[in-house]
Design a protein around this motif. Structure first.
Motif, PDB file in Angstrom:
ATOM      1  N   LEU A  71       0.776  -1.128   0.054  1.00  0.00           N
ATOM      2  CA  LEU A  71       0.007   0.047   0.116  1.00  0.00           C
ATOM      3  C   LEU A  71       0.777   1.296   0.075  1.00  0.00           C
ATOM      4  CD1 LEU A  71      -2.664   1.154   0.119  1.00  0.00           C
ATOM      5  CD2 LEU A  71      -2.912   0.939   2.676  1.00  0.00           C
TER       6      LEU A  71
ATOM      7  N   GLY B  53      -5.359   3.318   4.857  1.00  0.00           N
ATOM      8  CA  GLY B  53      -5.583   3.551   3.196  1.00  0.00           C
ATOM      9  C   GLY B  53      -6.378   4.824   2.993  1.00  0.00           C
TER      10      GLY B  53
ATOM     11  N   LEU C   5      -2.261   0.379  -4.349  1.00  0.00           N
ATOM     12  CA  LEU C   5      -2.165  -1.010  -3.709  1.00  0.00           C
ATOM     13  C   LEU C   5      -1.778  -1.693  -5.069  1.00  0.00           C
ATOM     14  CD1 LEU C   5      -2.880  -2.844  -1.445  1.00  0.00           C
ATOM     15  CD2 LEU C   5      -4.667  -3.672  -3.087  1.00  0.00           C
TER      16      LEU C   5
END
Length: 105
Positions: A53, A80, A86
């Protein structure tokens, strides 16, 4: 190297990113026989799946022959933000690999 073997979706809800993916891969165990020749089909399976991420590794799975053909993978990651990237990658026992990226929404 295979390409386009990963379909992925990543959605944020309540501070948690829900990741769902489908990976196209034969995942043969090395225990099956070819019906026509009777010879053993060589093992060909994904050994490792990783997720990053925004460049930080957030998930690692070590797999072996017990995973089905064209595996579906689902996991959750705390955090996130919309627009972050991602990246999902895999490497198999024959050294083949693939990866793809998606933007969080």
């Amino acid at each position: 190297m295979p390409s386009n073997t990963i379909r992925i979706r990543a959605k944020i809800s309540g501070g948690v990113t829900d990741v769902k993916s489908l990976i196209s891969h034969p995942m043969t165990t090395g225990l099956q026989k070819d019906k026509k020749t009777g010879k053993v089909i060589p093992a060909h399976f994904i050994e490792q799946v990783t997720a990053e991420l925004d460049g930080k590794q957030v998930f690692v799975a070590n797999w072996s022959i017990g995973i089905s053909t064209n595996p579906f993978l689902s996991f959750k990651v705390e955090g996130g933000k919309p627009g972050e990237t991602l990246k999902l990658s895999w490497v198999d026992n024959k050294g083949e690999s693939d990866s793809t990226t998606t933007k969080l929404s």
